[in-house]
Write a protein that holds these residues in place. Structure first.
Motif, short mmCIF file in Angstrom:
data_model
loop_
_atom_site.label_atom_id
_atom_site.label_comp_id
_atom_site.label_asym_id
_atom_site.label_seq_id
_atom_site.Cartn_x
_atom_site.Cartn_y
_atom_site.Cartn_z
N ARG A 1 9.56 126.59 -95.82
CA ARG A 1 8.78 127.19 -94.70
C ARG A 1 9.41 128.00 -93.94
N THR A 2 8.97 129.22 -93.40
CA THR A 2 9.75 130.11 -92.49
C THR A 2 9.88 129.85 -91.10
N PRO A 3 11.14 129.52 -90.47
CA PRO A 3 11.23 129.09 -89.18
C PRO A 3 10.64 130.23 -88.05
N LEU A 4 10.18 129.75 -87.16
CA LEU A 4 9.82 130.69 -85.98
C LEU A 4 10.86 131.29 -85.39
N LEU A 5 11.93 130.62 -85.25
CA LEU A 5 13.04 131.15 -84.62
C LEU A 5 14.26 130.69 -85.76
N GLU A 6 15.13 131.60 -85.91
CA GLU A 6 16.46 131.04 -86.77
C GLU A 6 17.53 131.93 -86.12
N LEU A 7 18.68 131.33 -85.95
CA LEU A 7 19.94 131.85 -85.67
C LEU A 7 20.87 131.57 -86.95
N ARG A 8 21.31 132.58 -87.48
CA ARG A 8 22.31 132.71 -88.68
C ARG A 8 23.58 133.15 -88.56
N ASP A 9 24.57 132.15 -88.72
CA ASP A 9 25.82 132.50 -88.52
C ASP A 9 26.27 133.30 -87.20
N VAL A 10 25.62 133.01 -86.02
CA VAL A 10 25.79 134.02 -85.04
C VAL A 10 27.07 133.70 -84.07
N ASN A 11 27.77 134.90 -83.95
CA ASN A 11 28.89 134.59 -83.05
C ASN A 11 28.71 135.85 -82.06
N THR A 12 28.58 135.17 -80.82
CA THR A 12 28.47 135.85 -79.39
C THR A 12 29.71 135.91 -78.30
N TYR A 13 29.96 136.88 -78.08
CA TYR A 13 31.37 137.29 -77.13
C TYR A 13 30.77 137.60 -75.78
N TYR A 14 31.37 137.34 -74.65
CA TYR A 14 31.27 137.99 -73.48
C TYR A 14 32.71 138.65 -73.18
N GLY A 15 32.72 139.85 -73.49
CA GLY A 15 33.87 140.57 -73.48
C GLY A 15 34.87 140.18 -74.56
N GLN A 16 35.87 139.69 -74.26
CA GLN A 16 36.89 139.16 -75.43
C GLN A 16 36.68 137.66 -75.76
N ILE A 17 35.70 137.13 -74.94
CA ILE A 17 35.71 135.54 -74.85
C ILE A 17 34.88 135.00 -76.16
N ILE B 1 32.32 133.10 -77.30
CA ILE B 1 31.41 131.84 -77.16
C ILE B 1 30.78 131.22 -77.95
N LEU B 2 29.80 131.95 -78.88
CA LEU B 2 29.30 131.08 -79.79
C LEU B 2 29.93 131.43 -81.15
N GLN B 3 30.26 130.39 -81.81
CA GLN B 3 31.30 130.56 -82.84
C GLN B 3 30.59 130.17 -84.20
N GLY B 4 29.73 130.87 -84.83
CA GLY B 4 28.94 130.84 -86.15
C GLY B 4 27.91 129.46 -85.89
N VAL B 5 26.90 129.76 -84.92
CA VAL B 5 25.86 129.01 -84.62
C VAL B 5 24.67 129.00 -85.70
N ASN B 6 24.51 128.09 -86.22
CA ASN B 6 23.13 128.26 -87.12
C ASN B 6 21.87 127.15 -86.63
N LEU B 7 20.87 127.41 -86.45
CA LEU B 7 19.84 126.85 -85.67
C LEU B 7 18.45 127.46 -86.05
N ARG B 8 17.60 126.50 -86.21
CA ARG B 8 16.14 126.84 -86.66
C ARG B 8 15.20 126.04 -85.97
N VAL B 9 14.04 126.54 -85.54
CA VAL B 9 13.08 125.84 -84.97
C VAL B 9 11.75 126.32 -86.17
N PHE B 10 10.89 125.36 -86.24
CA PHE B 10 9.81 125.65 -87.18
C PHE B 10 8.75 125.30 -86.22
N GLU B 11 7.71 126.00 -86.66
CA GLU B 11 6.22 125.87 -86.05
C GLU B 11 5.93 124.51 -85.82
N GLY B 12 5.46 124.04 -84.62
CA GLY B 12 5.12 122.82 -84.24
C GLY B 12 6.17 121.83 -83.60
#
Ligand code: ATP
Ligand code: MG
Lengths: 238, 305
Positions: free
Chosen positions: A4-20, A22-33
């Motif tokens: 099934r296709t997830p409603l929301l998916e984060l694929r290998d996400v790396n998020t920074y605030y400036g040089q910091i 924060i998210l280091q390779g986050v994978n996450l999925r939420v399916f319908e329902g």
């Protein structure tokens, strides 16, 4: 069985605030329902995960998908139009504006909002209807929480991202607010809920993720997580 | 009493002009917490736009269109031109600096101010222009209240300013754009999480603020104030003082501050010494900053949680 296709998916996400980093390779999925809990200690990146999903911050690498569509470069407004909405940490109501105006801002991304959509949230929260002309900043904590949820619902989301809905509420109100979230979930709104109160969250969730310093260290069915000894020790405080 | 009445009328008329300028400062400050120090130059450009529109339409003597239509077109061109210029300034001089220190955009604004003054000098020359209001409006007509006379330009300016303020009030309080502006002013991140496009909202804010400045420029021209490239310096400072007096960030405050400044200035000029006129605004600015920095209607700064 096709995936099934997830409603929301984060694929290998790396998020920074400036040089910091924060998210280091986050994978996450939420399916319908689904009702998914996002757990973890202070400052591990839970809020940043939601902010990355809605587009308040943009990841340095990795992608965000809504309903299978890559939205990493889209603005929050476009993502909201695709069916997600946020109830932010601390609610963040527009205090000097009325409750009604807060709801109208919740519907900002929609060009036409039929009256029934307001009636829908007023039915859900009679208190909100009662207070519609009051300035949002003058409401009690519990009322503010209702307005925050009502505001998010005004964009007609398929998936609601909630950041610590129980924060600052009395134990009784925490209970009530979880019942309400559970009700909304039963009515078909999928949920991704950030919680410090892991017990409470896992008791209503289908699945959960546990974050630690920006990485997913555990994931699985809520019941399993609730049993997990490590998790109990680390996050549930017993 | 008659003299007092006349000064009062002068004060209210100029107050309307100051209020329109003050509203621009306050709108931009409210949304971005940024003081657009080049705001007076948009007023100056508006006055020039109005002047050249008047000339292009054949001038007062051989006006190609009825006077009311001509004045209408002058306002439309000055407001539209001002709005476009304000949007361009935001796009190229302020937006790139939005996430840097608080000082950087202020310095950029001073640069824009000098740039626009010199652009006006280059494009329009150093000659001081005067609107020929007297040739198309009979300044001897108008209405009389007792023995106080209000000429048609004065009436037009006051009514025009009030209409623009009413329009602005409706826009801010009753429309989707107005709600977005207020939401960004209260909590930018929360606005974004509700899908509000901050850049777009800021563009509209600059367009509206600069359009009002353009209208104020035409009004001062019609009131026979000389038009030159430096006219925005004092007018800008007065508008800013009026905004601070009313409470920077507060829309009713800017309106109130504009009229209070206009009236005070007229009374001081009339009763004490005409050369004090430009000094009043500074005095008010300094007194407000010393005694009540948040102004008459401003909210005290609320610490963010
Ligand atoms: N705008 C920002 N600029 C710089 N650092 C930030 C910013 N927002 C968050 N951080 C940092 O990023 C880290 C993760 O923050 P985040 O808010 O995602 O944590 P959290 O898991 O939601 O924590 P909590 O449970 O306390 O809400 C923290 O160390 C925080 O200080
Ligand atoms: Mg958080």
């Amino acid at each position: 069985m096709t995936e099934r296709t997830p409603l929301l998916e984060l694929r290998d996400v790396n998020t920074y605030y400036g040089q910091i980093h924060i998210l280091q390779g986050v994978n996450l999925r939420v399916f319908e329902g689904e009702f998914v809990a996002l757990l973890g200690g202070n400052a591990c990146g839970k809020s940043t995960t939601l902010k990355t999903a809605v587009g308040l911050v943009t990841p340095k690498s990795g992608s965000v998908l809504i309903d299978g569509v890559e939205v990493t470069k889209e603005k929050p407004g476009e993502r909201i139009r695709r069916g997600i909405a946020v109830v932010p940490e601390n609610r963040r109501l527009f205090g000097p504006m009325t409750v009604m105006e807060n709801l109208q801002i919740g519907a900002y991304t929609r060009s036409h909002v039929p009256k029934e959509d307001y009636d829908y949230v007023f039915d859900l929260f009679p208190k909100v209807a009662e207070r519609r002309n009051q300035l949002a900043g003058t409401l009690s904590g519990g009322e503010q929480q209702m307005v925050a949820v009502a505001r998010a619902l005004m964009s007609k989301p398929k998936l609601l991202l909630m950041d610590e809905p129980s924060m600052g509420l009395s134990p009784l109100l925490v209970e009530q607010s979880f019942e309400l979230i559970d009700d909304l979930h039963r009515q078909g709104v999928s949920m991704l809920v950030v919680e410090q109160n892991a017990n409470m969250a896992l008791s209503v969730a289908d699945r959960g993720y546990v974050l630690q310093t920006g990485r997913v260290v555990l994931e699985g069915p809520a019941a399993d997580l609730a049993q997990d000894a490590e998790l109990r020790k680390a996050y549930l405080g017993r | 009493m008659e003299y007092f009445g006349e000064q009062l009328v002068n004060g209210v008329v100029m107050g309307g002009v100051y209020a329109l300028i003050a509203l621009g400062y306050t709108l931009i400050y409210g949304v971005l917490q940024f003081l657009n120090l080049a705001h007076g130059e948009l007023y100056m450009m508006g006055a020039f736009f109005g002047f050249f529109t008047m000339t292009a339409l054949g001038g007062p003597s051989a006006s190609a269109v009825p006077v009311a239509v001509m004045i209408g077109i002058m306002f439309i061109v000055a407001m539209g031109g001002g709005a476009l210029l304000g949007v361009a300034v935001e796009r190229f001089a302020y937006r790139p600096l939005r996430n840097s220190s608080r000082l950087a955009p202020l310095i950029s604004a001073l640069g824009v101010s000098l740039f626009l003054q010199n652009a006006a000098l280059l494009l329009f020359g150093a000659r001081v222009r005067l609107y020929d209001t007297g040739q198309f409006i009979d300044l001897r007509s108008g209405i009389s209240i007792g023995r106080i006379r209000i000429d048609p330009t004065e009436m037009m300016v006051v009514i025009g300013a009030l209409l623009l303020m009413a329009g602005l009030w409706l826009m801010v309080n009753r429309t989707r754009l107005g709600r977005a502006m207020r939401a960004v002013a209260v909590d930018q991140d929360a606005a974004v999480m509700n899908g509000i496009d901050v850049d777009r909202t800021v563009v509209w804010t600059f367009a509206i603020a600069s359009g009002l400045a353009g209208a104020a420029g035409v009004m001062s021209g019609l009131l026979l104030y000389p038009v030159d490239q430096y006219m925005g310096v004092f007018a800008g400072l007065k508008g800013f003082s009026a905004a601070v007096l009313g409470g920077i960030g507060s829309i009713p405050g800017a309106m109130l501050g504009g009229f209070l400044l206009g009236i005070t200035e007229a009374l001081v000029t009339g009763y004490l010494n005409p050369t004090y006129a430009d000094f009043i605004a500074f005095l008010i600015l300094i007194l407000v900053l010393l005694i009540r920095p948040r102004g008459i209607l401003g909210r005290p700064a609320i610490a963010k949680v």
